[in-house]
Design an enzyme around this catalytic site. Structure first.
Site, PDB file in Angstrom:
ATOM      1  CG  ASP A   1      -2.130  -0.917   1.006  1.00 15.62           C
ATOM      2  OD1 ASP A   1      -2.322  -1.382  -0.139  1.00 15.62           O
ATOM      3  OD2 ASP A   1      -2.844  -1.184   1.989  1.00 15.62           O
TER       4      ASP A   1
ATOM      5  CG  HIS B   1      28.607   5.092  -6.667  1.00 18.84           C
ATOM      6  ND1 HIS B   1      28.359   4.334  -7.781  1.00 18.84           N
ATOM      7  CD2 HIS B   1      28.975   6.317  -7.131  1.00 18.84           C
ATOM      8  CE1 HIS B   1      28.580   5.065  -8.874  1.00 18.84           C
ATOM      9  NE2 HIS B   1      28.957   6.260  -8.503  1.00 18.84           N
TER      10      HIS B   1
ATOM     11  CG  ASP C   1      28.334  13.745  -4.846  1.00 20.81           C
ATOM     12  OD1 ASP C   1      27.469  14.589  -5.189  1.00 20.81           O
ATOM     13  OD2 ASP C   1      28.932  13.005  -5.658  1.00 20.81           O
TER      14      ASP C   1
ATOM     15  CG  ASP D   1      26.215  16.062  -9.040  1.00 23.75           C
ATOM     16  OD1 ASP D   1      26.548  15.751  -7.883  1.00 23.75           O
ATOM     17  OD2 ASP D   1      26.562  15.410 -10.050  1.00 23.75           O
TER      18      ASP D   1
ATOM     19  CG  HIS E   1      35.523   9.753 -10.628  1.00 22.85           C
ATOM     20  ND1 HIS E   1      35.442  11.089 -10.963  1.00 22.85           N
ATOM     21  CD2 HIS E   1      35.839   9.726  -9.306  1.00 22.85           C
ATOM     22  CE1 HIS E   1      35.685  11.820  -9.895  1.00 22.85           C
ATOM     23  NE2 HIS E   1      35.946  11.025  -8.881  1.00 22.85           N
TER      24      HIS E   1
ATOM     25  CG  HIS F   1      27.858  13.896 -14.755  1.00 25.08           C
ATOM     26  ND1 HIS F   1      26.716  14.573 -14.419  1.00 25.08           N
ATOM     27  CD2 HIS F   1      28.517  13.676 -13.583  1.00 25.08           C
ATOM     28  CE1 HIS F   1      26.676  14.737 -13.092  1.00 25.08           C
ATOM     29  NE2 HIS F   1      27.767  14.211 -12.570  1.00 25.08           N
TER      30      HIS F   1
ATOM     31  CG  HIS G   1      25.126  10.651 -14.121  1.00 25.78           C
ATOM     32  ND1 HIS G   1      25.687   9.445 -13.813  1.00 25.78           N
ATOM     33  CD2 HIS G   1      25.638  11.529 -13.211  1.00 25.78           C
ATOM     34  CE1 HIS G   1      26.502   9.575 -12.765  1.00 25.78           C
ATOM     35  NE2 HIS G   1      26.474  10.840 -12.383  1.00 25.78           N
TER      36      HIS G   1
ATOM     37  CD  GLU H   1      31.424  14.542 -10.753  1.00 27.94           C
ATOM     38  OE1 GLU H   1      31.468  13.874  -9.711  1.00 27.94           O
ATOM     39  OE2 GLU H   1      30.425  14.611 -11.489  1.00 27.94           O
TER      40      GLU H   1
ATOM     41  CE1 TYR I   1      36.938  10.249  -4.281  1.00 29.20           C
ATOM     42  CE2 TYR I   1      38.013   9.904  -6.415  1.00 29.20           C
ATOM     43  CZ  TYR I   1      37.030  10.513  -5.654  1.00 29.20           C
ATOM     44  OH  TYR I   1      36.153  11.382  -6.244  1.00 29.20           O
TER      45      TYR I   1
ATOM     46  NE  ARG J   1      32.587  13.176  -6.063  1.00 29.84           N
ATOM     47  CZ  ARG J   1      32.508  12.063  -5.338  1.00 29.84           C
ATOM     48  NH1 ARG J   1      33.539  11.243  -5.274  1.00 29.84           N
ATOM     49  NH2 ARG J   1      31.413  11.750  -4.668  1.00 29.84           N
TER      50      ARG J   1
ATOM     51  CD  GLU K   1      29.581  16.642  -8.617  1.00 26.63           C
ATOM     52  OE1 GLU K   1      29.397  16.067  -7.525  1.00 26.63           O
ATOM     53  OE2 GLU K   1      29.143  16.223  -9.697  1.00 26.63           O
TER      54      GLU K   1
HETATM   55  N1  GLY Z   1      26.381  12.647  -7.544  1.00 23.83           N
HETATM   56  C1  GLY Z   1      26.612  11.885  -8.694  1.00 23.83           C
HETATM   57  C2  GLY Z   1      27.787  12.341  -9.419  1.00 23.83           C
HETATM   58  O1  GLY Z   1      28.528  13.162  -8.935  1.00 23.83           O
HETATM   59  O2  GLY Z   1      28.013  11.966 -10.534  1.00 23.83           O
HETATM   60 MN    MN Z   2      28.403  14.573 -10.563  1.00 25.04          MN
HETATM   61 MN    MN Z   3      27.993  14.448  -7.333  1.00 27.48          MN
END
Ligand code: GLY
Ligand code: MN
Ligand code: MN
Length: 437
Positions: A39, A242, A259, A270, A349, A353, A360, A383, A387, A404, A406
């Site tokens: 529900d 993540h 983040d 973001d 990474h 993006h 994204h 970003e 690490y 990081r 960003e």
């Molecule tokens: N928060 C997702 C990224 O930075 O791509």
């Molecule tokens: Mn991002």
């Molecule tokens: Mn991010």
């Protein structure tokens, strides 16, 4: 403050898509509701393509567009229902939706199949999100068969099927002024949330307490939902890209990587900031931080019209490679670190993006074999990070530092605009905001 939503640009976008289609019919459903458990449902989120073309946020709705000589825009949606509206709240109904959102016609969703068979007749091309949902794939095939069954009456079914997301993705890649305005407002709220988190954080708290501050700040400004699950990662947790557990205690002497960004009126922000739990960077933390910050500055300088999509990433990599050599994380020359990709042990990474309704966001990154040139109206994140997991060849003082930084960057005619610059970022800005007098 929640701004009134302005609907006038949605018909304009539909017309642009009809012009790009030239001829045929497009069918664009919104997202289904998704059950969470008995529900209860997950908070409803409309489909981004559908919303971009309609501004309509109710579930159980489908947009049909006819291009060619007789252009038409048609919405299928839930009917008014006095009893259901007592339980679930207001629904526009076809007439209300048509008037408010400017469709040529609107019908109850229950008539969808029957009307689509009519509308598809004699259209040469059928556009829909091909392969996005197996249920819709099957339904479209079935509807087309129903049109084919009318061949003896001289009605032809579309002979060609195309993915409607291709032209819409291209439109969405360049943000119009309405989108830019919403994204500026989303960015401002998210910057406030990061400032709030910095002011709030103290050793001994848990990551989820800081997450609660972020959500509080989003919600009190009308952004009811985060654009993605917030990452609140203390100490070594920041090295899990993540990480969303958000349940560990925050230790004196550790860094905290956050983040997090809100979604406002369907648009994402973001932002990542990394700061010391106790408000003062250690020497080792500062050394790494300054390298990531310099890499980000280099990447932002390369995010200007005419440069290719990959230019910010390449600019960041050069600075990071030199920094990793200086920190004794990597050996050799900048060229050899880039060539052998030994930097990937600490930076695995890419540097950004597209950003828009989806965090994204849609849009091709290459045209043919070449990275795409940046153009005014594009919105992207920048970003870079670093690490450092424990390892025999890694200097002990740097173990478990994860950083990081960003920001969200709008490409403008003159260069770019960092729309998230209100979130403190330099060592001195961060230490100033976190000073507890
Ligand atoms: N928060 C997702 C990224 O930075 O791509
Ligand atoms: Mn991002
Ligand atoms: Mn991010």
């Amino acid at each position: 403050m929640v701004a009134m939503t302005d609907f006038s640009h949605f018909p304009e976008r539909r017309k642009r898509l009809q012009t790009l289609m030239r001829q045929g019919i497009a069918i664009i459903p919104t997202a289904p509701e998704v059950a969470r458990n008995a529900d209860t449902h997950y908070d409803y989120r409309h489909d981004s393509h559908f919303y971009y073309l309609t501004g309509f946020t109710e579930p159980e709705a489908v947009l049909a567009l006819i291009a060619g000589d007789k252009m038409q825009t048609i919405l299928f949606c839930r009917e008014k229902n006095a009893e259901r509206e007592v339980w679930d709240g207001f629904r526009y109904g076809p007439d209300g939706a048509s008037e408010k959102f400017g469709f040529d016609a609107a019908y109850p969703i229950a008539q969808l199949d029957e009307k689509l068979v009519e509308l598809m007749g004699n259209q040469p091309v059928l556009y829909y999100p091909v392969g996005a949902d197996t249920g819709w794939d099957a339904r479209i095939i079935k509807l087309r068969e129903a049109v084919k069954a009318k061949a003896r009456s001289g009605i032809r079914a579309p002979s060609e099927i195309r993915d409607v997301r291709e032209p819409v993705n291209e439109m969405r890649l360049i943000k119009d002024v309405h989108e830019q305005d919403i994204m500026h407002r989303a960015a401002k709220i998210s910057c406030g949330a990061h400032r709030r988190a910095m002011r709030f954080t103290r050793p001994g708290q848990h990551e989820y307490e800081v997450e609660a501050e972020l959500l509080h700040e989003f919600c009190r400004h009308g952004a009811r939902h985060p654009a993605y699950t917030s990452i609140v990662a203390g100490g070594a947790n920041a090295c899990t890209l993540h990480y969303v557990g958000n349940n560990a205690p925050l230790n004196d002497g550790d860094l905290l990587l956050i983040d997090a960004g809100c979604e406002l009126d369907g648009y994402a922000s973001d932002i990542t900031r990394t700061f010391p739990v106790n408000g003062r960077f250690s020497a080792a933390q500062k050394d790494v931080y300054e390298i990531v910050l310099a890499a980000q500055a280099a990447a932002i300088s390369a995010a200007i019209p005419g440069k290719l999509w990959n230019a910010p990433h390449e600019a960041a990599l050069r600075v990071l490679a030199q920094g990793f050599i200086d920190l004794k994380l990597c050996q050799g020359s900048v060229e050899s670190v880039l060539e052998t990709e030994s930097y990937k042990q600490f930076y695995m990474h890419r540097t950004g993006h597209w950003l828009g309704m989806d965090v994204h966001d849609v849009g091709e990154y290459k045209i043919g074999e070449q990275w795409r040139p940046l153009q005014p109206g594009m919105m992207l994140t920048v970003e870079p990070g670093c690490y450092i997991r424990p390892g025999d060849s890694v200097p002990r003082a740097l173990w478990n530092i994860g950083i990081r930084i960003e920001d969200d960057v709008l490409i403008t005619a003159k260069g770019n605009e960092v729309i998230t610059q209100d979130a403190p970022k330099t060592v001195s800005q961060i230490e100033e905001v976190m000073r507890h007098d």
